[in-house]
Scaffold this active site. Structure first.
Site, PDB file in Angstrom:
ATOM      1  N   GLU A 143     -61.062 -46.578 -39.617  1.00 38.93           N
ATOM      2  CA  GLU A 143     -60.629 -47.886 -40.087  1.00 38.93           C
ATOM      3  C   GLU A 143     -59.305 -48.336 -39.461  1.00 38.93           C
ATOM      4  OE1 GLU A 143     -60.652 -47.286 -44.301  1.00 38.93           O
ATOM      5  OE2 GLU A 143     -62.724 -47.945 -44.509  1.00 38.93           O
ATOM      6  N   GLU A 175     -67.660 -24.884 -42.054  1.00 35.37           N
ATOM      7  CA  GLU A 175     -66.355 -24.885 -42.711  1.00 35.37           C
ATOM      8  C   GLU A 175     -65.722 -23.501 -42.748  1.00 35.37           C
ATOM      9  OE1 GLU A 175     -66.501 -24.290 -47.383  1.00 35.37           O
ATOM     10  OE2 GLU A 175     -67.521 -26.128 -46.804  1.00 35.37           O
TER      11      GLU A 175
END
Length: 307
Positions: free
Chosen positions: A90, A121
Protein backbone atom coordinates in the site's frame (compact mmCIF):
# COMPACT_ATOMS: atom_id res chain seq x y z
CA UNK A 1 12.74 -29.44 19.49
CA UNK A 2 10.44 -32.42 20.11
CA UNK A 3 6.67 -32.18 19.65
CA UNK A 4 6.30 -32.41 23.43
CA UNK A 5 8.71 -29.50 23.94
CA UNK A 6 6.88 -27.45 21.33
CA UNK A 7 3.52 -28.09 23.00
CA UNK A 8 4.97 -27.03 26.33
CA UNK A 9 6.46 -23.88 24.82
CA UNK A 10 3.19 -22.90 23.17
CA UNK A 11 1.27 -23.56 26.37
CA UNK A 12 3.47 -21.03 28.16
CA UNK A 13 2.62 -18.20 25.73
CA UNK A 14 -0.03 -15.63 26.58
CA UNK A 15 -1.23 -15.64 22.97
CA UNK A 16 -1.90 -19.39 23.23
CA UNK A 17 -3.60 -19.42 26.64
CA UNK A 18 -6.91 -21.26 27.04
CA UNK A 19 -9.80 -19.31 28.52
CA UNK A 20 -12.20 -21.67 30.31
CA UNK A 21 -14.82 -18.92 30.68
CA UNK A 22 -15.30 -19.07 26.91
CA UNK A 23 -15.59 -22.85 26.66
CA UNK A 24 -19.32 -22.60 25.90
CA UNK A 25 -19.04 -19.77 23.37
CA UNK A 26 -20.32 -21.94 20.53
CA UNK A 27 -23.63 -22.32 22.37
CA UNK A 28 -24.27 -18.59 22.64
CA UNK A 29 -26.54 -16.56 20.33
CA UNK A 30 -24.69 -14.96 17.43
CA UNK A 31 -25.25 -11.43 18.76
CA UNK A 32 -23.71 -12.36 22.12
CA UNK A 33 -20.63 -13.83 20.38
CA UNK A 34 -20.31 -10.65 18.32
CA UNK A 35 -20.52 -8.53 21.48
CA UNK A 36 -17.83 -10.65 23.15
CA UNK A 37 -15.57 -10.36 20.14
CA UNK A 38 -16.12 -6.61 19.86
CA UNK A 39 -15.34 -6.16 23.56
CA UNK A 40 -12.11 -8.11 23.08
CA UNK A 41 -11.07 -5.87 20.21
CA UNK A 42 -11.51 -2.69 22.26
CA UNK A 43 -8.54 -3.71 24.42
CA UNK A 44 -6.08 -3.67 21.53
CA UNK A 45 -5.48 0.10 21.19
CA UNK A 46 -4.63 0.33 24.89
CA UNK A 47 -2.07 -2.45 24.50
CA UNK A 48 -0.52 -0.56 21.59
CA UNK A 49 -0.57 2.71 23.57
CA UNK A 50 1.52 1.07 26.29
CA UNK A 51 4.32 0.61 23.73
CA UNK A 52 4.22 4.01 22.04
CA UNK A 53 7.64 5.15 23.34
CA UNK A 54 9.28 2.05 21.84
CA UNK A 55 7.32 2.45 18.60
CA UNK A 56 8.30 6.12 18.28
CA UNK A 57 11.98 5.36 18.90
CA UNK A 58 11.91 2.67 16.23
CA UNK A 59 10.22 5.00 13.73
CA UNK A 60 12.84 7.72 14.23
CA UNK A 61 15.58 5.17 13.62
CA UNK A 62 13.86 3.86 10.47
CA UNK A 63 13.29 7.36 9.07
CA UNK A 64 16.92 8.32 9.63
CA UNK A 65 18.10 5.36 7.57
CA UNK A 66 15.47 5.69 4.86
CA UNK A 67 16.47 9.34 4.44
CA UNK A 68 19.82 7.99 3.25
CA UNK A 69 18.21 5.65 0.72
CA UNK A 70 17.50 2.70 2.96
CA UNK A 71 14.63 0.26 2.58
CA UNK A 72 11.99 -0.95 5.02
CA UNK A 73 11.60 -4.74 4.96
CA UNK A 74 8.95 -6.73 6.82
CA UNK A 75 9.55 -10.43 7.43
CA UNK A 76 7.04 -12.84 8.92
CA UNK A 77 5.06 -16.02 8.45
CA UNK A 78 1.34 -16.68 8.16
CA UNK A 79 -0.89 -13.81 9.26
CA UNK A 80 2.10 -11.74 10.39
CA UNK A 81 3.78 -12.14 7.01
CA UNK A 82 0.58 -11.27 5.15
CA UNK A 83 0.17 -8.09 7.19
CA UNK A 84 3.69 -7.05 6.24
CA UNK A 85 3.04 -7.74 2.56
CA UNK A 86 -0.20 -5.75 2.79
CA UNK A 87 1.45 -2.74 4.42
CA UNK A 88 4.30 -2.77 1.91
CA UNK A 89 1.98 -3.06 -1.08
CA UNK A 90 0.00 0.00 0.00
CA UNK A 91 3.01 2.33 0.23
CA UNK A 92 3.58 2.98 -3.51
CA UNK A 93 0.05 4.26 -4.27
CA UNK A 94 -0.21 6.15 -0.96
CA UNK A 95 3.26 7.69 -0.72
CA UNK A 96 4.68 7.28 -4.23
CA UNK A 97 7.47 5.06 -2.91
CA UNK A 98 9.45 2.87 -5.26
CA UNK A 99 8.25 -0.77 -5.34
CA UNK A 100 11.58 -1.80 -3.77
CA UNK A 101 11.53 0.84 -1.02
CA UNK A 102 9.09 -0.95 1.31
CA UNK A 103 9.14 -4.73 0.96
CA UNK A 104 7.10 -7.51 2.51
CA UNK A 105 8.71 -10.95 2.83
CA UNK A 106 6.57 -13.91 3.82
CA UNK A 107 7.86 -17.37 4.67
CA UNK A 108 7.18 -19.58 1.67
CA UNK A 109 7.18 -16.77 -0.87
CA UNK A 110 4.29 -15.07 -2.71
CA UNK A 111 2.18 -18.25 -2.80
CA UNK A 112 2.02 -18.13 1.02
CA UNK A 113 -0.01 -14.91 0.85
CA UNK A 114 -3.10 -16.85 -0.21
CA UNK A 115 -2.34 -20.38 0.96
CA UNK A 116 -0.35 -22.15 3.65
CA UNK A 117 3.19 -23.26 2.81
CA UNK A 118 3.89 -25.97 5.33
CA UNK A 119 7.12 -25.77 7.27
CA UNK A 120 8.29 -22.46 5.81
CA UNK A 121 7.92 -20.58 9.09
CA UNK A 122 10.24 -23.04 10.82
CA UNK A 123 13.22 -22.15 8.64
CA UNK A 124 15.62 -19.37 9.68
CA UNK A 125 17.75 -20.42 6.71
CA UNK A 126 14.92 -19.49 4.35
CA UNK A 127 14.81 -16.02 5.92
CA UNK A 128 18.53 -15.60 5.34
CA UNK A 129 18.13 -16.63 1.71
CA UNK A 130 15.26 -14.20 1.18
CA UNK A 131 17.24 -11.33 2.71
CA UNK A 132 20.41 -12.20 0.82
CA UNK A 133 18.39 -11.80 -2.35
CA UNK A 134 17.81 -8.17 -1.36
CA UNK A 135 21.51 -7.46 -0.76
CA UNK A 136 20.90 -5.65 2.53
CA UNK A 137 22.93 -2.59 3.47
CA UNK A 138 23.45 -0.73 6.74
CA UNK A 139 20.82 1.81 5.65
CA UNK A 140 18.08 -0.83 5.50
CA UNK A 141 15.66 -1.84 8.24
CA UNK A 142 14.26 -5.33 8.80
CA UNK A 143 11.13 -5.74 10.91
CA UNK A 144 10.52 -9.27 12.13
CA UNK A 145 6.80 -9.78 12.80
CA UNK A 146 5.48 -12.71 14.85
CA UNK A 147 2.56 -12.85 17.26
CA UNK A 148 4.21 -15.55 19.36
CA UNK A 149 7.64 -13.96 19.12
CA UNK A 150 9.15 -17.39 18.57
CA UNK A 151 8.72 -17.94 14.81
CA UNK A 152 12.09 -19.13 13.47
CA UNK A 153 11.65 -17.34 10.11
CA UNK A 154 11.11 -13.94 11.77
CA UNK A 155 13.88 -14.45 14.33
CA UNK A 156 16.25 -15.69 11.63
CA UNK A 157 15.51 -12.61 9.53
CA UNK A 158 16.27 -10.23 12.40
CA UNK A 159 19.44 -12.02 13.45
CA UNK A 160 20.79 -12.14 9.91
CA UNK A 161 19.91 -8.49 9.25
CA UNK A 162 21.59 -7.39 12.45
CA UNK A 163 24.71 -9.36 11.59
CA UNK A 164 25.09 -7.43 8.34
CA UNK A 165 24.56 -4.06 10.04
CA UNK A 166 20.94 -3.33 9.13
CA UNK A 167 18.57 -1.78 11.68
CA UNK A 168 16.31 -4.39 13.26
CA UNK A 169 12.88 -4.28 14.89
CA UNK A 170 11.09 -7.22 16.50
CA UNK A 171 7.29 -6.97 16.77
CA UNK A 172 5.65 -9.61 18.96
CA UNK A 173 2.61 -10.05 21.20
CA UNK A 174 4.22 -11.88 24.13
CA UNK A 175 6.55 -10.50 26.78
CA UNK A 176 10.10 -11.78 26.96
CA UNK A 177 10.02 -12.98 23.36
CA UNK A 178 13.06 -14.27 21.52
CA UNK A 179 12.18 -12.01 18.58
CA UNK A 180 12.20 -8.79 20.60
CA UNK A 181 15.43 -9.84 22.31
CA UNK A 182 17.12 -10.48 18.96
CA UNK A 183 16.30 -6.99 17.63
CA UNK A 184 17.72 -3.58 18.46
CA UNK A 185 14.18 -2.30 18.90
CA UNK A 186 11.88 -4.79 20.57
CA UNK A 187 8.16 -3.99 20.53
CA UNK A 188 5.97 -6.38 22.51
CA UNK A 189 2.26 -5.52 22.33
CA UNK A 190 0.62 -7.88 24.81
CA UNK A 191 -3.07 -8.22 23.95
CA UNK A 192 -3.75 -11.30 26.08
CA UNK A 193 -5.33 -14.67 25.20
CA UNK A 194 -7.48 -14.81 22.10
CA UNK A 195 -11.23 -15.40 21.89
CA UNK A 196 -10.44 -18.63 20.06
CA UNK A 197 -7.47 -20.30 21.69
CA UNK A 198 -4.30 -19.57 19.75
CA UNK A 199 -6.05 -17.77 16.86
CA UNK A 200 -3.56 -14.92 16.63
CA UNK A 201 -5.13 -13.51 13.47
CA UNK A 202 -7.59 -11.89 15.91
CA UNK A 203 -6.36 -9.45 18.60
CA UNK A 204 -2.69 -10.09 17.92
CA UNK A 205 -3.22 -9.57 14.19
CA UNK A 206 -5.11 -6.34 14.84
CA UNK A 207 -2.33 -5.08 17.11
CA UNK A 208 0.33 -5.88 14.53
CA UNK A 209 -1.68 -4.10 11.82
CA UNK A 210 -1.94 -0.98 14.01
CA UNK A 211 1.80 -0.95 14.70
CA UNK A 212 2.73 -1.52 11.06
CA UNK A 213 0.38 1.33 10.11
CA UNK A 214 2.35 3.55 12.49
CA UNK A 215 5.76 2.39 11.30
CA UNK A 216 5.11 3.09 7.64
CA UNK A 217 2.82 6.13 7.95
CA UNK A 218 4.82 8.11 10.50
CA UNK A 219 8.08 7.24 8.78
CA UNK A 220 6.64 8.67 5.56
CA UNK A 221 5.52 11.80 7.42
CA UNK A 222 9.07 12.22 8.72
CA UNK A 223 10.39 11.79 5.15
CA UNK A 224 8.22 14.64 3.85
CA UNK A 225 5.70 12.47 2.06
CA UNK A 226 2.85 14.52 3.51
CA UNK A 227 1.96 18.20 3.89
CA UNK A 228 0.04 18.50 7.12
CA UNK A 229 -2.33 15.55 6.94
CA UNK A 230 -2.51 15.59 3.14
CA UNK A 231 -1.00 12.78 1.06
CA UNK A 232 0.88 15.04 -1.31
CA UNK A 233 2.95 12.20 -2.74
CA UNK A 234 -0.11 10.16 -3.73
CA UNK A 235 0.31 8.40 -7.08
CA UNK A 236 -2.67 9.12 -9.33
CA UNK A 237 -2.91 5.71 -11.00
CA UNK A 238 -6.68 5.55 -11.43
CA UNK A 239 -9.74 7.81 -11.70
CA UNK A 240 -10.36 7.86 -7.95
CA UNK A 241 -6.79 8.85 -7.18
CA UNK A 242 -6.78 11.49 -9.89
CA UNK A 243 -9.86 13.02 -8.29
CA UNK A 244 -8.17 12.78 -4.89
CA UNK A 245 -5.10 14.54 -6.30
CA UNK A 246 -7.22 17.49 -7.41
CA UNK A 247 -8.93 17.62 -4.03
CA UNK A 248 -5.59 17.56 -2.17
CA UNK A 249 -4.28 20.47 -4.24
CA UNK A 250 -7.51 22.36 -3.55
CA UNK A 251 -7.30 21.74 0.19
CA UNK A 252 -3.65 22.78 0.33
CA UNK A 253 -3.99 25.92 -1.79
CA UNK A 254 -7.61 27.03 -1.92
CA UNK A 255 -7.18 27.46 -5.69
CA UNK A 256 -9.98 27.12 -8.21
CA UNK A 257 -10.48 24.23 -10.60
CA UNK A 258 -8.85 25.90 -13.61
CA UNK A 259 -5.73 26.88 -11.69
CA UNK A 260 -5.46 23.39 -10.20
CA UNK A 261 -5.73 21.78 -13.64
CA UNK A 262 -3.02 24.08 -15.02
CA UNK A 263 -0.72 23.35 -12.08
CA UNK A 264 -1.18 19.59 -12.34
CA UNK A 265 -0.61 19.69 -16.08
CA UNK A 266 2.56 21.76 -15.68
CA UNK A 267 3.87 19.44 -12.98
CA UNK A 268 3.12 16.23 -14.86
CA UNK A 269 0.42 15.26 -12.37
CA UNK A 270 2.73 15.48 -9.35
CA UNK A 271 0.59 16.80 -6.49
CA UNK A 272 3.44 18.15 -4.38
CA UNK A 273 4.89 20.05 -7.32
CA UNK A 274 1.48 21.43 -8.27
CA UNK A 275 0.94 22.77 -4.77
CA UNK A 276 4.33 24.45 -4.82
CA UNK A 277 3.72 26.10 -8.20
CA UNK A 278 0.53 27.65 -6.80
CA UNK A 279 1.65 28.63 -3.29
CA UNK A 280 5.08 29.91 -4.35
CA UNK A 281 3.96 31.23 -7.74
CA UNK A 282 6.73 29.42 -9.59
CA UNK A 283 6.77 27.36 -12.77
CA UNK A 284 6.95 23.57 -12.93
CA UNK A 285 10.73 23.22 -13.45
CA UNK A 286 11.43 25.63 -10.60
CA UNK A 287 9.12 23.69 -8.30
CA UNK A 288 10.89 20.46 -9.20
CA UNK A 289 14.28 22.03 -8.49
CA UNK A 290 13.19 23.46 -5.14
CA UNK A 291 11.78 20.11 -4.04
CA UNK A 292 14.98 18.34 -5.06
CA UNK A 293 17.03 20.82 -3.04
CA UNK A 294 14.70 20.20 -0.07
CA UNK A 295 14.88 16.38 -0.27
CA UNK A 296 11.21 16.31 -1.18
CA UNK A 297 9.98 18.25 1.86
CA UNK A 298 7.28 20.64 0.66
CA UNK A 299 7.42 22.94 3.71
CA UNK A 300 11.16 23.36 3.29
CA UNK A 301 10.79 24.09 -0.43
CA UNK A 302 8.10 26.68 0.32
CA UNK A 303 10.38 28.34 2.88
CA UNK A 304 13.15 28.65 0.29
CA UNK A 305 10.80 29.96 -2.38
CA UNK A 306 9.05 32.53 -0.19
CA UNK A 307 11.87 33.42 2.19
Amino acid sequence: MTSHDLRAELASLTTEAFRPELAEIDRLPTLDIARLMNAEDTSVPAAVAARLPQIAAAIDAVAARMAHGGRLVYAGAGTAGRLGVLDASECPPTFNTRPTQVIGLIAGGPDAVVSSVEGAEDSPELAREDLDGLELTADDTVVGVSASGRTPYAIGAVRHARAVGALTIGLACNEGSALASAAEHGIEVVVGPELLTGSTRLKAGTAQKLVLNMLSTITMIRLGKTYGNLMVDVRASNAKLRARSRRIVALATGAGDDEIERALTESGGEVKNAILTILADVDGPTAARLLEESDGHLRAALAIATG
